[in-house]
Design a protein around this motif. Structure first.
Motif, short mmCIF file in Angstrom:
data_model
loop_
_atom_site.label_atom_id
_atom_site.label_comp_id
_atom_site.label_asym_id
_atom_site.label_seq_id
_atom_site.Cartn_x
_atom_site.Cartn_y
_atom_site.Cartn_z
N MET B 196 0.83 -1.20 0.00
CA MET B 196 0.00 0.00 0.00
C MET B 196 0.86 1.26 0.00
O MET B 196 0.64 2.18 -0.77
CB MET B 196 -0.91 -0.01 1.23
CG MET B 196 -1.89 1.12 1.25
SD MET B 196 -3.07 0.94 2.59
CE MET B 196 -2.25 1.85 3.87
N ILE B 247 -8.59 -1.59 -3.26
CA ILE B 247 -9.89 -1.86 -2.65
C ILE B 247 -10.15 -3.37 -2.63
O ILE B 247 -10.59 -3.93 -1.63
CB ILE B 247 -11.00 -1.07 -3.37
CG1 ILE B 247 -10.81 0.42 -3.08
CG2 ILE B 247 -12.38 -1.53 -2.92
CD1 ILE B 247 -11.91 1.31 -3.57
N PHE B 250 -7.95 -4.87 -0.03
CA PHE B 250 -8.41 -4.50 1.31
C PHE B 250 -9.65 -5.30 1.70
O PHE B 250 -9.74 -5.81 2.82
CB PHE B 250 -8.70 -2.99 1.33
CG PHE B 250 -9.45 -2.52 2.53
CD1 PHE B 250 -8.96 -2.77 3.79
CD2 PHE B 250 -10.64 -1.84 2.39
CE1 PHE B 250 -9.65 -2.34 4.91
CE2 PHE B 250 -11.34 -1.41 3.50
CZ PHE B 250 -10.84 -1.67 4.76
N ILE B 251 -10.61 -5.45 0.78
CA ILE B 251 -11.83 -6.17 1.13
C ILE B 251 -11.51 -7.63 1.44
O ILE B 251 -12.07 -8.21 2.37
CB ILE B 251 -12.87 -6.03 0.00
CG1 ILE B 251 -13.39 -4.59 -0.01
CG2 ILE B 251 -14.04 -6.99 0.20
CD1 ILE B 251 -14.33 -4.28 -1.14
N GLN B 254 -9.17 -7.48 5.06
CA GLN B 254 -9.35 -6.31 5.92
C GLN B 254 -8.91 -6.51 7.36
O GLN B 254 -8.40 -5.60 7.98
CB GLN B 254 -10.80 -5.85 5.88
CG GLN B 254 -11.77 -6.98 6.00
CD GLN B 254 -13.11 -6.47 6.44
OE1 GLN B 254 -13.22 -5.82 7.44
NE2 GLN B 254 -14.13 -6.77 5.66
N PHE B 257 -5.38 -5.56 7.73
CA PHE B 257 -5.18 -4.10 7.64
C PHE B 257 -5.41 -3.48 9.01
O PHE B 257 -4.63 -2.69 9.50
CB PHE B 257 -6.16 -3.48 6.63
CG PHE B 257 -5.65 -3.44 5.23
CD1 PHE B 257 -4.93 -2.34 4.78
CD2 PHE B 257 -5.90 -4.47 4.36
CE1 PHE B 257 -4.47 -2.28 3.49
CE2 PHE B 257 -5.44 -4.42 3.06
CZ PHE B 257 -4.72 -3.32 2.62
N PHE B 258 -6.54 -3.86 9.65
CA PHE B 258 -6.88 -3.29 10.94
C PHE B 258 -5.81 -3.64 11.97
O PHE B 258 -5.40 -2.81 12.78
CB PHE B 258 -8.26 -3.78 11.41
CG PHE B 258 -9.39 -3.24 10.58
CD1 PHE B 258 -9.18 -2.17 9.72
CD2 PHE B 258 -10.65 -3.78 10.64
CE1 PHE B 258 -10.20 -1.66 8.94
CE2 PHE B 258 -11.70 -3.28 9.88
CZ PHE B 258 -11.47 -2.22 9.02
N VAL B 261 -2.78 -1.41 11.54
CA VAL B 261 -2.93 -0.06 12.08
C VAL B 261 -2.66 -0.08 13.58
O VAL B 261 -1.92 0.74 14.12
CB VAL B 261 -4.35 0.49 11.81
CG1 VAL B 261 -4.54 1.82 12.50
CG2 VAL B 261 -4.58 0.63 10.32
N GLY B 264 1.16 -0.79 14.19
CA GLY B 264 2.00 0.31 13.72
C GLY B 264 1.83 1.56 14.57
O GLY B 264 2.78 2.27 14.85
N ALA B 265 0.59 1.80 15.02
CA ALA B 265 0.33 3.02 15.78
C ALA B 265 0.96 2.95 17.15
O ALA B 265 1.50 3.93 17.64
CB ALA B 265 -1.17 3.23 15.91
#
Lengths: 290, 268
Positions: B196, B247, B250-251, B254, B257-258, B261, B264-265
Motif C-alpha cells: 500500500m 480496494i 483491502f476487502i 481487511q 489491515f486493521f 494499524v 503500527g500506531a
C-alpha cells in the motif's frame, strides 16, 4: 556453534538500507544546511547564512504559517471525530463490519487519488457547488480551489476525511481495553450515556487521544500532497498556500535547486516534528505518573 | 428507536466516506454525450470507453506496470529484509545488538520529507535517479517493519527454538523453519502495508523520476490532471484504475489491515 558474523549477515540488508538511505542523508542534510551547495554540486561552508536568509525570506514565513495553520486545523477534528465514529461502530449490530470496512476505504486510497477526487468535487462547476446552488445556499460558485484561504481549508478537510478511518481503528482498539465494570458502576449510579462518556470513556482514553493528536500533528505539519493536488501543483494563487514541505521540494530540486537552503529548511521541519514528539512523550509520561 | 438513530448516523458517515468514490466511478462511466457536471449519480449512457480513452492520452498501463513492479519488489524486500533483521534483534545474542536496534529506532524518527533533498543527492551519486530501482531502494527495508518483526519474534515461545538448538539446528534453519512460519501473521501485515505504501507513494517518485515512461501511477495521474484536466471522465477513469486493486486487496484481507494499524500506531 554460531559464528560471530552470523547475526550481522541477518542484519546486513536492513542495516545497509537504513544507513545508506536514511542516516547518511540525514547527516548530509545537516552538513549541507551550513553550505551554499547547489544541485550541480560544490558548495562552501557559509556558517549561518542560510538561516539568516530564512529570517528575511517571506516565502519561508508563509510556508511556516501554512504548515502550522494546517496542524492547528486538522488536529482537533482528527482527535474528536474518529472517536465518535469508533463509538458508533463499536456495538455489534447487524452489518457493522460492512460500515467499519467502508469507513476505512479513504485510508487505503493514495493521496493522489483522494486529491483528484476532491479537486473534481470542489471544482467551481463540481458536485459540491452544484448541490449548494440547488439548495439555494449560495448564488455564485464557492471558490474552494482558487481562493487563498478556502484552498487551505479545503485541503484540511481532505486530510481530515482521509484520516477518519485510520484513527477510528486506533480508537476501537483502545476502547476494547476500557474496563466494562467502570461503565456498569457508573450506570448503577444513574449516569446517562453522555455523562458516562465524559466521566469514564474520555479519562480512560486520554493516552490514546494524546497519541492520535501527536500522529495527526506530525502528519499535518508535513502536509504536501493535498495542497499540491488541490492547487494543481502551484501552491495556490501566487504560491500563497505553499507548505513547508512544498517549499523544500521547490527550493531543492530541479537544475537550479538550492540544496544548501533547502537543507536548512529541512532542519526546521525536523526540529518541529521532533519537538511535537517530545511534547507527546512528556504528556503521556505525566499521565502515567498521576 | 435508538437503533434507528444509530443506523441513520451510520448511513450519514457512509455517504460522506464512500460517496466521493462513487461519484468518481460514476463520472468515469459517463458517455461523451452526458453532462458530467449534472448531479446524476447513475450514468444515463454508461460506457467503458473512458478506460480505453485514458490509455490514448497517457501510457496508463505502463504506469500500472511500473507501480506494480515497484510495489512487488518493495513487498519482497521488506518481508525478507525485515524478518531477517528482526530475527537477529529478537533471538540472536551478539555484541553490538543494542547499537543495531538503535540504528533502526533512529531510522523511524527521521521523517522522510526531512531527508528528501539529501536523499536525492545520494541517489544521484549512485546514478540511480530516474530509475525504478531508485524509487524502490529507500523504502526497501523500512525500519518500522524491522521493529514490528522483532516484536513478533519476541512474542513467540522460545522453548521450541531451544529444543531445535539442542537438536543441532543452526540460526538459519531455526529462522526459516521455526520462526518465520510462526510469525506469518505479522509478515502478512508487513507485506500489505509495504504494498500500500509503495503503490500510494507520491513525493519520492515525483522527485526522483523525470521521464514519463518511468512514471508510477500516482505521478502519472498528477501529470494526467495537469495536461488533460478538461476531460474529467478520463481523469476519473485513471483514478479508478489506481484505487481498484487496493480496494480488492483491502476487502479480501481487511482484518490484517486493521491489525496493522493497531501495531503500527502503538509502536510508531
Amino acid at each position: 556453534m554460531t559464528r560471530w558474523y552470523t547475526p550481522w549477515l541477518f542484519l546486513l540488508p536492513g542495516l545497509a538500507v537504513v544507513v545508506t538511505f536514511s542516516l547518511v542523508p540525514f547527516v548530509n542534510m545537516i552538513v549541507l544546511a551550513f553550505t551554499d551547495a547547489t544541485a550541480l554540486g560544490g558548495g562552501h561552508f557559509t556558517g549561518l547564512a542560510n538561516f539568516q536568509r530564512m529570517l528575511d525570506d517571506p516565502k519561508f514565513w508563509v510556508a511556516l504559517r501554512n504548515s502550522t495553520l494546517y496542524l492547528v486545523g486538522v488536529v482537533p477534528p482528527l482527535v474528536v471525530l474518529p472517536l465518535l465514529i469508533a463509538l458508533l461502530v463499536r456495538k455489534k449490530l447487524p452489518g457493522i463490519t460492512f460500515f467499519r470496512t467502508a469507513f476505512f476505504t479513504p485510508v487505503i486510497a493514495s493521496a493522489v487519488v483522494v486529491g483528484l477526487i476532491w479537486t473534481w468535487l470542489l471544482d467551481s462547476q463540481g458536485l459540491v457547488n452544484n448541490v449548494l446552488r440547488a439548495l439555494g445556499w449560495v448564488s455564485r460558485p464557492v471558490p474552494f480551489l482558487t481562493d487563498e484561504w478556502l484552498l487551505l481549508v479545503s485541503a484540511m478537510l481532505v486530510t481530515i476525511w482521509k484520516g477518519l478511518g485510520y484513527y477510528m481503528i486506533i480508537y476501537l482498539a483502545a476502547l476494547g481495553n476500557v474496563p466494562a465494570d467502570l461503565h456498569e458502576a457508573a450506570q448503577v449510579d444513574g449516569a446517562g450515556p453522555v455523562r458516562r462518556f465524559f466521566a469514564v470513556t474520555v479519562p480512560a482514553l486520554r493516552p490514546t487521544m494524546v497519541l492520535v493528536a501527536a500522529l495527526s500533528a506530525v502528519n499535518g505539519f508535513r502536509v504536501f500532497s493535498e495542497i499540491y493536488l488541490l492547487s494543481g501543483g502551484s501552491g495556490g494563487p501566487g504560491g500563497a498556500d505553499t507548505s513547508l514541505v512544498m517549499l523544500i521540494q521547490q527550493t531543492g530540486t530541479g537544475l537550479t535547486g538550492n540544496v544548501g537552503y533547502a537543507s536548512a529548511l529541512s532542519m526546521v521541519l525536523f526540529v518541529v516534528t521532533l519537538g511535537l514528539l517530545l511534547v507527546t512523550l512528556r504528556l503521556n509520561r505525566r499521565e502515567e505518573a498521576l | 428507536m435508538r437503533r434507528v438513530g444509530r443506523y441513520a448516523l451510520l448511513l450519514f458517515v457512509l455517504a460522506v466516506t464512500i460517496g466521493p468514490f462513487l461519484w468518481q466511478l460514476s463520472t468515469s462511466l459517463k458517455g461523451a454525450g452526458e453532462d458530467v457536471y449534472a448531479p446524476d449519480f447513475v450514468p444515463s449512457q454508461p460506457t467503458l470507453a473512458n478506460y480505453a480513452g485514458v490509455a490514448d492520452v497517457v501510457p496508463v498501463w505502463t504506469f500500472v506496470l511500473n507501480s506494480l513492479f515497484v510495489a512487488l519488489v518493495n513487498v519482497v524486500a521488506n518481508c525478507v529484509g525485515a524478518s531477517m533483521a528482526g530475527y537477529a534483534l529478537a533471538r540472536l545474542r551478539f555484541r553490538g545488538r543494542r547499537l543495531a536496534a538503535l540504528v533502526f529506532a533512529s531510522g523511524i524518527l527521521v521523517p522522510f520529507e526531512v531527508i528528501l533533498i539529501s536523499l536525492f543527492l545520494v541517489m544521484r551519486s549512485f546514478g540511480l535517479t530516474n530509475t525504478l530501482t531508485g524509487v524502490v531502494l529507500p523504502g526497501a527495508v523500512a525500519a518500522l517493519n524491522v521493529l514490528l518483526m522483532r516484536n513478533a519474534f519476541l512474542a513467540l515461545q522460545p522453548e521450541v527454538e531451544e529444543a531445535a538448538v539442542i537438536d543441532g539446528a543452526n540460526a538459519w534453519q531455526r529462522f526459516a523453519r521455526i520462526a518465520v512460519p510462526s510469525a506469518r501473521g505479522t509478515i502478512l501485515v508487513v507485506a500489505l502495508f509495504s504494498f500500500m505504501f509503495s503503490w500510494d507513494d507520491f513525493l519520492w517518485p515525483l522527485v526522483v523520476l523525470s521521464d514519463p515512461d518511468k512514471y508510477t501511477l500516482t505521478i502519472g495521474l498528477a501529470y494526467l490532471q495537469g495536461t488533460f484536466f478538461q476531460n474529467q471522465r478520463l481523469v476519473a477513469a485513471g483514478t479508478i484504475i489506481a484505487v481498484a486493486p487496493l480496494i480488492v486487496l483491502f476487502i479480501s484481507l481487511q482484518k490484517h489491515f486493521f491489525r496493522g494499524v493497531g501495531e503500527g500506531a502503538i509502536k510508531g
